[in-house]
Design an enzyme around this catalytic site. Structure first.
Site, PDB file in Angstrom:
ATOM      1  N   ARG A 162       0.821  -1.202   0.000  1.00 55.37           N
ATOM      2  CA  ARG A 162       0.000   0.000   0.000  1.00 55.37           C
ATOM      3  C   ARG A 162       0.856   1.255   0.000  1.00 55.37           C
ATOM      4  O   ARG A 162       0.417   2.309  -0.471  1.00 55.37           O
ATOM      5  CB  ARG A 162      -0.956  -0.023   1.205  1.00 55.37           C
ATOM      6  CG  ARG A 162      -2.077  -1.048   1.033  1.00 55.37           C
ATOM      7  CD  ARG A 162      -3.141  -0.907   2.092  1.00 55.37           C
ATOM      8  NE  ARG A 162      -2.684  -1.301   3.404  1.00 55.37           N
ATOM      9  CZ  ARG A 162      -2.643  -2.552   3.845  1.00 55.37           C
ATOM     10  NH1 ARG A 162      -3.008  -3.552   3.032  1.00 55.37           N
ATOM     11  NH2 ARG A 162      -2.233  -2.838   5.062  1.00 55.37           N
ATOM     12  N   TYR A 183       0.138   4.455  -2.297  1.00 57.09           N
ATOM     13  CA  TYR A 183       0.029   5.825  -1.788  1.00 57.09           C
ATOM     14  C   TYR A 183       0.974   6.764  -2.522  1.00 57.09           C
ATOM     15  O   TYR A 183       0.617   7.903  -2.831  1.00 57.09           O
ATOM     16  CB  TYR A 183       0.327   5.857  -0.287  1.00 57.09           C
ATOM     17  CG  TYR A 183      -0.595   5.000   0.555  1.00 57.09           C
ATOM     18  CD1 TYR A 183      -1.884   4.690   0.127  1.00 57.09           C
ATOM     19  CD2 TYR A 183      -0.169   4.482   1.774  1.00 57.09           C
ATOM     20  CE1 TYR A 183      -2.724   3.895   0.890  1.00 57.09           C
ATOM     21  CE2 TYR A 183      -0.999   3.690   2.545  1.00 57.09           C
ATOM     22  CZ  TYR A 183      -2.275   3.395   2.107  1.00 57.09           C
ATOM     23  OH  TYR A 183      -3.094   2.611   2.863  1.00 57.09           O
ATOM     24  N   TYR A 209     -12.711   9.283   0.736  1.00 61.30           N
ATOM     25  CA  TYR A 209     -13.811   8.735   1.527  1.00 61.30           C
ATOM     26  C   TYR A 209     -13.667   9.142   2.991  1.00 61.30           C
ATOM     27  O   TYR A 209     -12.576   9.114   3.566  1.00 61.30           O
ATOM     28  CB  TYR A 209     -13.787   7.213   1.399  1.00 61.30           C
ATOM     29  CG  TYR A 209     -14.797   6.458   2.221  1.00 61.30           C
ATOM     30  CD1 TYR A 209     -16.144   6.456   1.874  1.00 61.30           C
ATOM     31  CD2 TYR A 209     -14.407   5.712   3.327  1.00 61.30           C
ATOM     32  CE1 TYR A 209     -17.077   5.735   2.606  1.00 61.30           C
ATOM     33  CE2 TYR A 209     -15.325   4.982   4.075  1.00 61.30           C
ATOM     34  CZ  TYR A 209     -16.662   5.004   3.712  1.00 61.30           C
ATOM     35  OH  TYR A 209     -17.583   4.291   4.439  1.00 61.30           O
ATOM     36  N   HIS A 267     -13.264  11.284   6.251  1.00 57.05           N
ATOM     37  CA  HIS A 267     -12.424  12.448   6.536  1.00 57.05           C
ATOM     38  C   HIS A 267     -11.080  12.222   5.867  1.00 57.05           C
ATOM     39  O   HIS A 267     -10.437  11.196   6.111  1.00 57.05           O
ATOM     40  CB  HIS A 267     -12.242  12.609   8.043  1.00 57.05           C
ATOM     41  CG  HIS A 267     -11.574  13.891   8.454  1.00 57.05           C
ATOM     42  ND1 HIS A 267     -10.329  14.272   7.985  1.00 57.05           N
ATOM     43  CD2 HIS A 267     -11.988  14.884   9.270  1.00 57.05           C
ATOM     44  CE1 HIS A 267     -10.008  15.444   8.508  1.00 57.05           C
ATOM     45  NE2 HIS A 267     -11.007  15.834   9.283  1.00 57.05           N
ATOM     46  N   VAL A 305      -7.935  11.294   8.155  1.00 62.41           N
ATOM     47  CA  VAL A 305      -8.030  10.231   9.156  1.00 62.41           C
ATOM     48  C   VAL A 305      -7.725   8.892   8.497  1.00 62.41           C
ATOM     49  O   VAL A 305      -8.430   8.471   7.574  1.00 62.41           O
ATOM     50  CB  VAL A 305      -9.433  10.204   9.800  1.00 62.41           C
ATOM     51  CG1 VAL A 305      -9.545   9.047  10.787  1.00 62.41           C
ATOM     52  CG2 VAL A 305      -9.713  11.528  10.503  1.00 62.41           C
ATOM     53  N   ALA A 347     -15.735   7.977   9.817  1.00 61.17           N
ATOM     54  CA  ALA A 347     -16.371   6.814  10.438  1.00 61.17           C
ATOM     55  C   ALA A 347     -16.467   7.000  11.949  1.00 61.17           C
ATOM     56  O   ALA A 347     -17.404   6.502  12.588  1.00 61.17           O
ATOM     57  CB  ALA A 347     -15.579   5.545  10.104  1.00 61.17           C
TER      58      ALA A 347
END
Length: 260
Positions: A66, A70, A92, A94, A97, A124
């Site tokens: 990942r 990124y 998606y 905030h 976060v 979330a």
């Protein structure tokens, strides 16, 4: 400032309902919008707001780090900023976060002299507090990413709520998988056993992302966690296992101050 700018916005959790007016206006005004959302329906909805929406979804692949994904996100956004365009990154929830790329691209853009801004979105966590009725000001609330919680020695307070994010990836050291196994989750249960009994009731939470959905709130004993159905949206919430303990000495000193 150098020509070209970037604004990172949050789309919120529930499709359409959580997008702020200012975030929507930036999406509509952008030269190009990069989308990091969780499903094709959300991408299609963004395309009704801007003609040039580019998805980050193809950058993800099983077995691919990942961190590499990124970095590719950052490179794609910065390429357009350097070309003098107004770029919006729509993430998606905030955007600040549990999201590495948004923070990093803003840092990089500012270092290169470009205007860069992040706008808050509904996360979330916001949905969790509303759906589960948890007021963090009542007894306190601790947030940890599940794998980080396992990898490092952390001091937890079992008289407060404990929230473990990305529970479906708990114990993954590869940063290249989309789930974890029952054995890793069993190790997490054993780690938590120092402060929580095996029958302690915990909840697997997933916020509703569509208006017709209801949030998932599945209660189970902590010992049952390795057998639970988990998704990338799952969060584990552990309610307090004991009552708050008064700091008798400090309370006495405060009383003495106030009575003098």
């Amino acid at each position: 400032m150098t020509q070209g700018r970037i604004v990172i916005v949050g789309t919120g959790i529930m499709l359409g309902a959580h997008l702020t007016p200012v975030a929507k206006s930036h999406i509509q005004a952008a030269d190009v919008v990069f989308a990091a959302v969780t499903d094709g329906i959300s991408e299609q909805w963004l395309q009704t707001l801007n003609a040039d929406v580019r998805s980050f979804a193809p950058l993800y692949a099983l077995g691919k780090s990942r961190h590499e994904t990124y970095q590719q996100m950052i490179d794609l956004m910065m390429t357009e900023v350097r070309a003098g365009k107004f770029v919006v990154g729509a993430f998606y929830g905030h955007p600040g976060v549990f999201a590495f790329a948004p923070h990093k691209v803003i840092e990089l853009a500012r270092l290169e002299g470009y205007e860069a801004q992040m706008l808050a979105g509904i996360s979330a966590a916001d949905c969790l507090h509303a759906d589960l009725g948890i007021d963090p000001g009542r007894v306190g609330c601790q947030y940890y990413e599940a794998s980080q919680f396992m990898f490092y020695q952390r001091l937890i307070d079992p008289s407060a709520y404990l929230v473990l994010w990305q529970i479906s990836l708990a114990g993954d050291r590869s940063i290249a998988r989309f789930d974890t196994g029952a054995d890793e989750l069993q190790l997490l249960v054993e780690l938590l056993a120092a402060d929580y009994p095996a029958d302690h009731q915990v909840v697997i939470y997933e916020a509703a992302s569509m208006p017709f959905e209801t949030p998932r709130m599945d209660w189970l004993a902590l010992a049952e966690l390795p057998k639970a159905r988990l998704t990338l949206k799952s969060t584990l919430v552990l309610p307090p296992a004991r009552a708050l303990q008064k700091n008798v000495q400090l309370l006495a000193r405060l009383k003495a101050l106030q009575d003098s």
